[in-house]
Design a protein around this motif. Structure first.
Motif, PDB file in Angstrom:
ATOM      1  N   GLU A 191      35.782  39.675  40.457  1.00 19.11           N
ATOM      2  CA  GLU A 191      36.464  38.473  40.011  1.00 19.11           C
ATOM      3  C   GLU A 191      37.619  38.093  40.916  1.00 19.11           C
ATOM      4  N   ASP A 192      38.158  39.084  41.654  1.00 25.02           N
ATOM      5  CA  ASP A 192      39.264  38.785  42.561  1.00 25.02           C
ATOM      6  C   ASP A 192      38.777  38.228  43.896  1.00 25.02           C
ATOM      7  N   ILE A 370      41.621  31.919  41.989  1.00 25.34           N
ATOM      8  CA  ILE A 370      42.112  33.261  42.344  1.00 25.34           C
ATOM      9  C   ILE A 370      43.525  33.101  42.894  1.00 25.34           C
ATOM     10  N   ARG A 372      46.314  34.601  44.371  1.00 20.34           N
ATOM     11  CA  ARG A 372      46.897  35.711  45.126  1.00 20.34           C
ATOM     12  C   ARG A 372      47.164  35.243  46.550  1.00 20.34           C
TER      13      ARG A 372
END
Length: 487
Positions: A191-192, A370, A372
């Motif tokens: 999922e990341d 996502i 990040r």
């Protein structure tokens, strides 16, 4: 524009009997072609005067958009500014007028350029040696996979016929593996957005020849588990292949060879200064770690301490009789030498800074699946507010009205409304701020005036094109039709 010729085909500007040239009588004897070689009817060519021809092509050239016109945030392609000095070097008479079959002693400068680029790329990539044979990135991928296949065959390990490819990979990865006669096996992403190491473990056995990866990956995310991935792949006897499409953000930060990759290609036309489009020109040099150098294709340039020579014999594979696109190679070497060892270290960090600046400035109005730190590019999943019905396609078309080339859309396929943005390291904060402002304005328009966005573009020579009709019923030839005016 008040010009009746603007937007027409050159055929539509034609008038019978007009000419755009005046040639002196030929001083060479005429010869009649045999009947079987002659046309039965005249070729359908436009007949225009010189002024019409010049205006026609000048007007059309103004419709072309490139990095010299404006911001080109096309993700996964690194469409950055191409310094003029690179073009000047590639156009130098001593280089431009060379013939590929000249004796080595008549083109020492060109051979030195090849050789110095080979060594520079090896240092940048952390690998042992490079070949400049491949003419494009996909050609480089095929070359690298052929080297990997030759490596296993040399060891008698012929059962290794599988190539593991992440589900987020560029489409050329599985295509290149298939062309090389290898079976493609897909590994899932978590999922990341990164490779699922647990899923990878179940795929590894003695039938795997290699794993192909892009790092950072297609989502612009650095694969944090790369040391473990490389260890697992090597442990099962396979090799690691690095797709150099996303090398830009790594320059000055880390090297593929240090991550554990054995073979890689570099897209010179992405990372080193030749913004590409329309299918070319390209160049895809391939590098290998120590121990694989003998498998590189020939010809390659070698230096005996006194002179440079084109070596044309060896044990390696064969992919072409000549080295890659020379002009692209010259631009790349000029770009690297212009930056130097100290300044090329700034490329990756600046590309990463620019991408994160845009991402953080827009993630409240565009959906960031996502959240990040990214590297050189990132992916939105369309607008954050889906209630307006405005799609990624609509946003991309509306950007054209504001003088920007659209980002990459609907790729990667991991998200339904992908909008991939890559600002590169060469853009100023002023350009980024203007782009951010326009993107925010379009997001606001989607709420207050969605029909304007959905019907964009409004300022281009043609409006919204019916892509489905164009694909199903393409018009590939021109048929002359006369209207009442005889045009």
């Amino acid at each position: 524009m008040n010009n009746r010729l603007y937007g027409k085909l050159i055929f539509e500007c034609s008038r019978q009997g007009r000419k755009a040239y005046s040639l002196p009588p030929s001083e060479i004897a005429t010869h009649t072609l045999p009947g079987q070689m002659r046309r039965q009817t005249d070729a359908q060519l436009p007949e225009c005067d010189e002024t019409t021809v010049v205006r026609h092509y000048t007007n059309h050239s103004a419709n072309n958009f490139g990095v010299n016109n404006g911001f080109y945030p096309l993700g996964s392609c690194t469409m950055k500014y191409n310094p003029a000095i690179d073009e000047e070097t590639a156009a130098m008479k001593g280089f431009a007028d060379l013939h590929p079959m000249q004796p080595d002693d008549t083109c020492q400068g060109a051979l030195e350029a090849y050789y110095r680029l080979q060594k520079a790329l090896a240092a940048i990539a952390g690998l042992s040696e490079f070949t400049l044979n491949p003419f494009a990135g996909a050609h480089g991928e095929l070359t690298g996979l052929m080297i990997i296949r030759a490596y296993h065959e040399e060891r008698g390990d012929t059962k290794r016929t599988k190539v593991i490819v992440p589900d987020s990979a560029h489409g050329t990865n599985p295509a290149s593996a298939a062309v090389c006669g290898l079976e493609v096996v897909e590994v899932k992403s978590r999922e990341d957005g990164c490779v699922d190491v647990d899923d990878l473990r179940r795929l590894l056995d003695d039938s795997v020849a290699a794993m192909m990866m892009t790092n950072p990956n297609t989502l612009g995310l650095f694969e944090r588990d790369i040391p473990e991935i490389a260890r697992l792949v090597h442990q099962c006897g396979a090799l690691m292949y690095y797709d150099g499409a996303n090398l830009n953000p790594l320059l000055g930060a880390c090297r593929p060879g240090d991550m554990g990759f054995d073979v890689m290609h570099i897209n010179l036309h992405k990372t080193f200064a030749t913004p590409h489009g329309g299918g070319g020109p390209g160049s895809g040099p391939v590098g290998v770690r120590a121990g694989l150098e003998h498998l590189l294709p020939t010809p390659r340039v070698v230096f005996d301490g006194t002179a440079y020579h084109m070596e044309r014999t060896g044990e390696g594979i064969h992919v072409g009789a000549f080295l890659g696109n020379f002009a692209v190679i010259l631009r790349a070497l000029t770009y690297i030498l212009s930056l130097g060892r100290e300044h090329i270290r700034m490329v990756g960090p600046l590309a990463t800074l620019n991408a994160n600046y845009i991402k953080e400035s827009l993630k409240d109005v565009y959906r960031l699946p996502i959240d990040r730190l990214c590297k050189h590019e990132f992916v939105f999943d369309g607008l954050a507010d889906k209630s307006t019905g405005v799609t990624t396609m609509d946003v991309a078309k509306r950007l054209l009205d504001y003088g920007y080339h659209a980002p990459t859309i609907y790729f990667p396929l991991l998200f339904h409304e992908s909008l991939m943005i890559e600002p590169t390291e060469t853009e100023s904060i002023d350009t980024l701020d203007d782009f951010i402002s326009v993107m925010r304005h379009i997001a606001e328009e989607a709420k207050t005036d969605p029909e304007t966005v959905k019907s964009a573009p409004h300022t281009t020579p043609i409006g919204r094109v019916d892509d489905v009709l164009a694909a199903r019923q393409p018009v590939l030839t021109y048929r002359q039709l006369k209207n009442a005016e005889g045009l």
